[in-house]
Structure formats: C-alpha cells, structure tokens
Design a protein around this motif. Structure first.
Motif: not given
Length: 298
Positions: A233-244, A282-290
């Motif tokens: 909701l904030s648009g901050d998808l800094t990865p804690s665990f990357a989607l890739s 979105h592979g380099g973003e946090d996994m919630i980018a699913t």
C-alpha cells in the motif's frame, strides 16, 4: 587443601562469510557485534565493501577469506553458486574447518555440497535459516542445523550470534534443508494469500485497508499480514527477501514434492504468480510484489 578451579577458555572462532547480499551482510554484522572476527567476500566486491566500516576484513578473493578461518558461512543464491565459491576458495582451505552452509539449495545440492566438503576435508553443517533481512541484521534468525553434533561447542558462538534460536534437526546433512522447504512452503503460501486478498479488495472497489482493519487483533491477524500489506500500500517494495529468490525456492519445493509424490497446488500457483511478476520486472523487489501478478492488465 582447597584446589583452584580450572577454567577452560574456548577460542572464539574467526568466521569467513562467503556471500554478502541481503542475508549474508546482515549475518556478518550480527557476527561482528558479538566480537567475532569476520572476513567477508562477495563475487561482486562492492556488495561486501560496506562491511569494512563495521569492522570486517573485506577480501578480494574467496581464498583470502577462508584462509585461517575456523568457520566458513556460505549464504549464496543456489547450490551452483556455493560450489563455485568453494572451488574458488579451495587453495585457502585446510582440514577440519567447519562449513556452515546456510543457503537454501534443496536436498540434491545439499548432498553434492556435503560430498564436496568431505573431499576438501571440511566438517559440513547443513544450516539453512528461517527469517529475512531484519532478523538477519538483528541476529534473530532461526537456524536449522543437521550434521555432526560433536562440533557444536566450536560453532555455538557463531549460531548464537546470527540466530535467536537454533534447532538441531539431526546428524545427517540434508535433514535441515528438507525442513527448510517445509517452512518456506508456509511462507510462500502466506504471501500469496496476502497478495490475492489485496488484489480482490481492489477489484471489488474495496479499500484494502478495510480488510486489514477487519483482521487486526483477531486470531487470523499477524505481523506478517500487516507488514507485507503495508509494503504494497505504501509502494515501498525494498526487498527483505527478493521475489526472484522466492521463485527459486518454489521450484526447489516443487521438485522435492514431485520426487516424493506429493501434490502442492498452492505452491504451483505461487510459482506461476512469481514468474508473471518477475517477467513484468519485479524480480528484484520484495516477494510481496507477487501482488502485481494479480492486477488486471492496464
């Protein structure tokens, strides 16, 4: 005559950390905070360089990092990367060093790496971790370990530094890695559920925050639900665990499940979503980018 008690002082281990991405760098800083000597190496050296300010010795080669170290921690993307790092480090290794292999690589790669370690004279501990960026930085991971418990006194200072809890699963390498796949199945299914709820709320013209307010404080609420939703909701998808990386893990889970005859419909669906999100950039973003895999085409 009163005898003087004998105090046995155990040598604090020097640790080589091979792989200083999101997880490895956090683990290295946790080791440094407890006063352990750390030598850090990463294939892309710029990712290791910031650790020098925290007190680590950043080396140009894997060979330099492992030479003289008591414990070697590997935190890399996959089994091939770990194998390549061990090959690169081989001339700096000596018999009896403990290899704490913390990457999520799956059962097959674990067996291969255990054999490589034995050939190099290393003591292999299969030690994947449960947790993401923040727990790694706080020394609050859960470490799953399988391997010879006889070396536990030598490796406990390292395990205590990187984790708030260590679970010794068994004596044989592979047991911890198999358990890690079960843990990751729960995480992957949960993040997919969060993403789909947000997708449906928006599709039905419902403010997603209303859904979160309904859940808040109830038996089905969790910090994970609230935190991952807030990231979207904030648009901050800094990865804690990357989607890739999550996609890589879903493939390991499905491969292991297929060999055991287990059908995992939810994980298979999560893999499809991760693939679509990765293909959309979105592979380099946090996994919630699913979440982006479930939005209607624009």
């Amino acid at each position: 005559m009163t005898s003087t008690p004998v105090h046995v002082t155990r040598k604090r281990p020097t640790v080589a950390v091979l792989g200083t991405g999101i997880m490895g760098s956090g683990m290295a800083r946790s080791l440094l905070r407890t006063g352990l000597g750390v030598r850090a190496w990463n294939r892309t050296q710029s990712k290791a360089a910031p650790l020098a300010a925290d007190g680590a010795t950043v080396t140009e080669t894997a060979e330099e990092a492992v030479r003289g170290a008591d414990v070697i921690v590997t935190m890399l993307n996959d089994g091939l990367s770990v194998a390549a790092a061990l090959t690169a480090a081989s001339s700096g290794l000596h018999g009896g060093q403990i290899l704490l292999q913390s990457s999520t690589v799956g059962p097959d790669a674990t067996a291969d790496l255990a054999q490589r370690a034995a050939d190099l004279g290393l003591v292999y501990l299969d030690a994947p971790v449960a947790g993401t960026k923040q727990p790694a930085e706080q020394g609050a991971l859960t470490v799953l370990v399988s391997g010879p418990s006889a070396v536990r006194p030598s490796v406990d200072p390292v395990l205590d530094a990187i984790g708030q809890r260590t679970i010794w699963v068994g004596e044989a390498p592979g047991e911890a890695s198999r358990l890690k796949l079960v843990v990751n199945t729960w995480v992957i299914n949960m993040v997919g559920s969060i993403a789909e709820c947000l997708n449906l709320a928006e599709g039905l013209d419902i403010d997603p925050q209303s859904f979160l307010d309904v859940m808040k404080g109830g038996p089905l609420d969790s910090a994970y639900l609230q935190g991952k939703s807030a990231a979207v909701l904030s648009g901050d998808l800094t990865p804690s665990f990357a989607l890739s990386s999550a996609l890589k893990d879903t493939r390991l889970i499905l491969e292991a499940a297929g060999r055991s005859g287990v059908i995992l419909d939810l994980v298979a669906a999560s893999a499809d979503r991760f693939e679509r999100a990765e293909a959309a950039g979105h592979g380099g973003e946090d996994m919630i980018a699913t979440y982006y895999a479930g939005r209607p085409p624009e």
